[in-house]
Design a protein around this motif. Structure first.
Motif, short mmCIF file in Angstrom:
data_model
loop_
_atom_site.label_atom_id
_atom_site.label_comp_id
_atom_site.label_asym_id
_atom_site.label_seq_id
_atom_site.Cartn_x
_atom_site.Cartn_y
_atom_site.Cartn_z
N MET A 1 0.84 -1.17 0.00
CA MET A 1 0.00 0.00 0.00
C MET A 1 0.89 1.24 0.00
SD MET A 1 -2.77 -1.08 2.94
CE MET A 1 -3.93 0.18 2.51
N ARG A 2 0.53 2.17 -0.86
CA ARG A 2 1.28 3.42 -0.90
C ARG A 2 0.47 4.52 -0.25
NH1 ARG A 2 3.10 4.05 -7.01
NH2 ARG A 2 0.89 3.62 -7.26
N LEU A 117 -3.86 1.79 -9.46
CA LEU A 117 -4.48 1.59 -10.76
C LEU A 117 -5.50 0.45 -10.76
CD1 LEU A 117 -1.43 2.28 -13.06
CD2 LEU A 117 -3.44 3.71 -12.71
N GLU A 118 -5.27 -0.57 -9.94
CA GLU A 118 -6.25 -1.66 -9.90
C GLU A 118 -7.60 -1.21 -9.34
OE1 GLU A 118 -3.59 -2.31 -6.22
OE2 GLU A 118 -3.21 -1.97 -8.35
N HIS A 119 -7.61 -0.08 -8.63
CA HIS A 119 -8.88 0.46 -8.13
C HIS A 119 -9.74 1.02 -9.25
CE1 HIS A 119 -6.51 1.08 -4.19
NE2 HIS A 119 -7.16 -0.05 -4.15
N CYS A 130 -1.63 1.98 -16.89
CA CYS A 130 -0.77 1.18 -16.02
C CYS A 130 0.58 0.91 -16.69
CB CYS A 130 -1.47 -0.13 -15.68
SG CYS A 130 -0.62 -1.10 -14.45
N ARG A 131 0.59 0.67 -17.97
CA ARG A 131 1.86 0.40 -18.69
C ARG A 131 2.80 1.61 -18.66
NH1 ARG A 131 -1.72 -2.32 -22.18
NH2 ARG A 131 -1.77 -0.56 -23.61
N PRO A 134 6.15 3.51 -13.99
CA PRO A 134 7.43 2.80 -13.84
C PRO A 134 7.37 1.61 -12.90
CG PRO A 134 7.53 4.97 -12.83
CD PRO A 134 6.22 4.87 -13.53
N ASP A 135 6.45 1.62 -11.91
CA ASP A 135 6.39 0.52 -10.96
C ASP A 135 5.30 -0.48 -11.29
OD1 ASP A 135 4.31 2.21 -10.39
OD2 ASP A 135 4.59 2.17 -8.22
N ALA A 136 4.77 -0.40 -12.50
CA ALA A 136 3.68 -1.31 -12.89
C ALA A 136 4.20 -2.70 -13.17
CB ALA A 136 2.97 -0.76 -14.12
#
Length: 136
Positions: A1-2, A117-119, A130-131, A134-136
């Motif tokens: 979680m961020r 992004l999944e939300h 999402c692509r 950078p952390d995807a």
């Protein structure tokens, strides 16, 4: 979680005053602890709102409004972005944040979870976005 730890601005930060050396040292200590724990993603101070602008939309009309902006306590002076396992861990880290305006001066930080992004739910547009991350 961020989570984003948002440092609220004050009259001094909006005036462009540099923080006291002891605050910079306390922030360096705190961020070193975050880094050693492997939870620090990013952190930055922001320049005063007089150096920025806002974009407002009204219907199809767009308006650029140059700073400075009123109500310094509603503005952001800086942020720290962390990635932790839980809300409780984020709360513990945020309770250790150095007092932004110095001891004895009212101050506030705000902590908010990032909307990952999944939300956004499954969609071609969300996957495309999402692509880009950078952390995807």
């Amino acid at each position: 979680m961020r989570f984003m730890i948002i440092v609220k601005a004050g009259a001094a930060s909006e005036a462009g005053a540099l923080p006291e050396e002891r605050f910079i040292a306390a922030m360096a200590d705190y961020h070193e602890q975050l880094a050693r724990a492997g939870v620090l993603l990013d952190a930055h101070a922001l320049q005063p709102s007089s150096r920025g602008w806002r974009i407002r939309w009204s219907g199809a009309r767009q308006l650029v409004v140059d700073g400075p902006f009123a109500e310094a306590q509603e503005l952001i002076a800086g942020y720290t972005l962390i990635q932790v396992r839980s809300r409780e861990e984020a709360l513990e880290w945020s309770r250790r944040f150095p007092v932004p305006q110095g001891l004895g001066v009212d101050a506030e930080i705000e902590v908010r979870p990032l909307c990952e992004l999944e939300h956004l739910g499954p969609s071609a547009a969300a996957e495309r976005f999402c692509r880009l991350m950078p952390d995807a």
